[in-house]
Design an enzyme around this catalytic site. Structure first.
Site, short mmCIF file in Angstrom:
data_model
loop_
_atom_site.label_atom_id
_atom_site.label_comp_id
_atom_site.label_asym_id
_atom_site.label_seq_id
_atom_site.Cartn_x
_atom_site.Cartn_y
_atom_site.Cartn_z
N LYS A 1 -25.93 -27.52 6.28
CA LYS A 1 -24.54 -27.04 6.34
C LYS A 1 -24.43 -25.83 7.27
O LYS A 1 -23.45 -25.70 8.01
CB LYS A 1 -24.05 -26.68 4.94
CG LYS A 1 -22.63 -26.09 4.89
CD LYS A 1 -21.60 -27.01 5.54
CE LYS A 1 -20.18 -26.66 5.17
NZ LYS A 1 -19.76 -25.31 5.48
N GLU B 1 -20.15 -26.21 14.88
CA GLU B 1 -18.69 -26.05 14.83
C GLU B 1 -18.25 -24.86 15.69
O GLU B 1 -17.24 -24.95 16.40
CB GLU B 1 -18.28 -25.84 13.37
CG GLU B 1 -16.80 -25.66 13.12
CD GLU B 1 -16.53 -25.40 11.65
OE1 GLU B 1 -15.83 -24.40 11.35
OE2 GLU B 1 -17.02 -26.16 10.79
N SER C 1 -18.14 -29.55 3.51
CA SER C 1 -17.36 -29.30 4.72
C SER C 1 -16.05 -30.08 4.69
O SER C 1 -16.01 -31.22 4.25
CB SER C 1 -18.15 -29.70 5.97
OG SER C 1 -17.38 -29.47 7.13
N HIS D 1 -24.51 -27.16 10.75
CA HIS D 1 -23.21 -27.81 10.96
C HIS D 1 -22.18 -26.77 11.40
O HIS D 1 -21.44 -26.98 12.38
CB HIS D 1 -22.75 -28.48 9.66
CG HIS D 1 -21.30 -28.87 9.62
ND1 HIS D 1 -20.29 -27.93 9.41
CD2 HIS D 1 -20.67 -30.06 9.76
CE1 HIS D 1 -19.11 -28.53 9.43
NE2 HIS D 1 -19.31 -29.83 9.64
N ASN D 2 -22.14 -25.64 10.70
CA ASN D 2 -21.17 -24.61 11.05
C ASN D 2 -21.48 -23.98 12.40
O ASN D 2 -20.57 -23.61 13.14
CB ASN D 2 -21.14 -23.54 9.96
CG ASN D 2 -20.41 -24.00 8.72
OD1 ASN D 2 -20.27 -25.20 8.48
ND2 ASN D 2 -19.95 -23.08 7.92
#
Length: 504
Positions: free
Chosen positions: A191, A198, A136, A194-195
């Site tokens: 990940k 986001e 990231s 995480h996105n």
């Protein structure tokens, strides 16, 4: 750069794919003392990297994949940075045919974690270590220091760990923003979430902007000043920082605020959708993230939105009636609502990671995840220190919202939060992520939810049974029978055959 006669077995790491991300990562590796083998199917990219940046460190270029493999030290370690999907799948198998047991293949793209789990199993059968690695920070992060989330076998971390620690972003306390997340697909799973977080973070910031722009009529430059001020406190984050810069930017061609000349359609590459789909399957409620994904979907429904402008649809023109409040007071309410909603979104994301770890048998250190997100990544924020402290305390048994610090923050913000959601609804300014975050908070704190009625409905039309609050067991009412309110069926084991009793 070494001569061809000297290239065999000298590189400790290799990168396949030299587009923006792969080239930046290669340069980062070389700058930090690694000898980096590089290969791209289109040789001009390799040539361009060496021509423009060959003096930044030691690169070992190759024209063929076979030569690339020959330049790698054992255990051979290569990072694939090409388009996700079939191109990555094909490259993994091509590389595996040239690798030997003990060698390491790393997929550094945004790959669906279940594909990573499948690939890890396939490669393990051949004795090759396969690592799904989330990266990231975008192109700038890849060059200057990303947050890195590798999964894969523990054995691979012995080789890969020092290399990744050399290039990862460094948190304010100097800690490298990388850790071994867990086995097989754990890195890509984290990940993915995480996105998803986001998506929610960006949507909440956008709703804050919209409330001030359309709701209060403020100009982008003024809103930029407000975001700058917010970035000095508990909302300090990369996304708040760049939002201020974007709102202050003026389009050179038209002289208009840059945000006004950008088409209002936010695209998606899939990770947000995967986060929501995976959450539904676990199941874990992530409504803040879901609404952010749906909001992007609505933004892309351009035909429907254009049609809406041609017909009369009831509702107020977007405007906030302050009703005796000062403008500065309402802006402060937005700030508090943003922080509260941000806490909820991150809590939902960490809940999904925790449940995913339970479902798939991963040992994921949630405190470590928060720590490696403190720098390098897109959602880096000051309050991740609070999240890591909460998990490291050893007292966390459930959601972040129950941690004393976050519980108090939510309690302190709730009046402002409710004011913002109510005013947005009354003023016709859509705020789906704010609204769903508040509804989630209220749902958690409710002693009893209307789900009782839903389950009763399910029993009525589908004989789906229900539990009772006054005695254990599983029950079903014969709704089609006369005087059904006096008839119940009860069995103590759901899988056993139902035994019926009737009272007349």
């Amino acid at each position: 750069m070494a001569d061809d006669s000297q290239k065999k077995g000298i590189a400790n790491i290799g990168v396949i794919g030299l587009a923006a991300m792969g080239a930046a990562l290669s340069r980062n590796l070389a700058r930090h003392g690694n000898t980096v083998a590089v290969f791209n199917r289109s040789a001009w990219r390799t040539d361009a990297l060496i021509k423009d940046h060959g003096d930044e460190g030691t690169f070992v270029p190759s024209k063929t994949l076979e030569d690339f493999v020959a330049t790698l030290k054992r255990p051979r370690t290569a990072i694939i940075m090409i388009k996700a999907g079939q191109p990555t799948e094909d490259m993994i198998h091509r590389l595996a045919d040239l690798f030997e047991p003990g060698d390491i293949i790393i997929d550094g793209g945004n790959t669906y974690f279940k594909d990573t789990m499948r690939r890890e199993k396939e490669m393990a059968a051949r004795g090759i270590h396969f690592v799904g690695m989330g990266v990231s920070g975008g192109e700038q992060g890849a060059l200057l220091g990303p947050s890195i989330m590798p999964g894969g076998p523990e054995e691979s971390w012995k080789t890969l760990g020092p290399i990744l620690e050399s290039i990862a972003a460094k948190a304010p306390d100097g800690t490298p923003c990388v850790t071994h997340i867990g086995e097989n697909g754990a890195g890509h799973f984290v990940k993915m979430v995480h996105n998803g977080i986001e998506y929610a973070d960006m949507q909440l910031i956008a709703e804050s902007y919209d409330l001030m722009r359309r709701g209060l009529g403020l100009e982008p430059s003024k809103i930029a000043d407000i975001f700058d001020e917010w970035n000095k406190g508990e909302l300090n984050s990369y996304l708040i920082q760049i939002t201020s810069k974007l709102l202050r930017h003026v389009d050179a061609k038209t002289g208009k605020p840059f945000v006004d000349i950008v088409v209002d359609q936010a695209e998606m590459k899939g990770t947000g959708t995967w986060t929501v789909q995976t959450a539904l399957g676990l199941p874990v409620p992530v409504p803040s993230i879901s609404e952010a994904v749906f909001a992007r979907g609505l933004s892309e429904r351009s035909v429907q939105r254009e049609e809406a402008q041609k017909v009369t649809m009831a509702g107020p023109a977007p405007h906030i009636d302050l009703k005796g409040m000062s403008q500065s007071e309402f802006i402060e309410d937005i700030r508090k609502a943003l922080y509260a909603s941000k806490i909820i979104a991150y809590a939902q994301g960490f809940d999904e990671i925790a449940e995913g770890a339970r479902q798939y048998g991963w040992k994921i250190d949630l405190g470590a995840v928060a720590r490696i997100w403190r720098a390098g990544c897109i959602i880096r924020a000051q309050f991740l220190n609070r999240i890591s402290d909460a998990y490291d305390s050893g007292k966390m048994t459930s959601s972040l919202v129950f941690d004393p610090y976050f519980a108090k923050s939510l309690a302190d913000a709730q009046t402002a939060w409710r004011t913002v959601v109510a005013q947005a609804a009354l003023g016709g300014v859509p705020a789906p992520a704010f609204s769903s975050s508040l509804a989630y908070y209220d749902g958690l704190r409710s002693k009893r939810l209307p789900a009782a009625l839903i389950q009763a409905q399910r029993d009525y039309f589908g004989s789906h049974t229900y539990g009772r609050v006054d005695m254990p067991g599983v029950y079903h009412t014969l709704w089609a029978t006369k005087e059904c309110n006096e008839i119940q069926e009860h069995h103590t084991e759901y899988a056993s055959q139902l035994k019926f009793t009737k009272k007349n």
